[in-house]
Design an enzyme around this catalytic site. Structure first.
Site: not given
Ligand code: DQA
Length: 183
Positions: A10-11, A18, A23, A74, A77, A98, A100, A107
């Site tokens: 998502p996103n 964004r 990012y 990825n 969230a 995975e 990111h 973070r």
């Protein structure tokens, strides 16, 4: 040819606009093009999909079982919330990397936990778009190595231990193999 499914959560469709300080400015389209370019060089076949829906990601992972050799994901969230995505990856049993863009461990605390990491081959975090390219190379190398391992004859010692077999010379190479282990 090896087939790898690349899933964006998502996103990530908003990449480029964004939260650019986290990012970066690269759009998802440009990122996907860079992945496709490397895939051609390796070579592997890649398909990239993005969804804002957890259920859709789960369905794509399930469908990958018979169509792909590995997955790069990825989960965005959903990394920090989704038992369903974790279970889907565990269920299909495909090697999964995975990725990111940001370093999730630097973070907010809620981002430190990944539900995916425990069922992943590996995790790449904090290297921006390059992380996807490293994941592609790493997964490619892993898949090639496991294919070669499956094709290799078993080691001589374990054949000697096998009941009722006698070592003999292979027709195909110089290694000693058990009778009947190669057609
Ligand atoms: C992300 C990190 C997640 O915590 C976040 O929710 C994202 C993107 C990353 O690529 O850095 O959407 O997965």
């Amino acid at each position: 040819m090896l087939r790898i499914l690349v899933l964006h959560g998502p996103n990530l469709n908003l990449l480029g606009t964004r939260e650019q300080s986290i990012y970066g400015t690269l759009s998802l389209e440009v990122l996907n093009r860079a992945i496709t370019k490397l895939a051609k060089e390796l070579p592997v076949e890649v398909k990239q999909c993005q969804s804002n829906s957890e259920g859709e990601l789960v369905t794509w992972i399930q469908e990958a079982r018979t169509r792909y050799d590995g997955i790069i994901i990825n989960p965005a969230a959903y990394t920090h919330t989704s038992v369903a995505i974790r279970d889907a990856i565990a269920a299909v049993g495909l090697p999964t990397v995975e990725v990111h863009l940001s370093n999730i461990h630097q973070r907010e605390e809620f981002r430190h936990r990944s539900f995916i990491a425990g069922v992943a081959l590996g995790q790449i975090t904090g290297l921006g778009p390059t992380g996807y390219l490293l994941a592609l190379r790493g997964l490619h190398d892993h898949l090639i190595a496991s294919r070669l391992q499956k094709m290799a004859p078993p080691p001589v010692a374990s054949q000697r231990r096998a009941k009722g077999t006698r070592p003999s010379r292979s027709r195909f190479n110089d290694r000693t193999v058990s009778e009947g282990s190669i057609e």
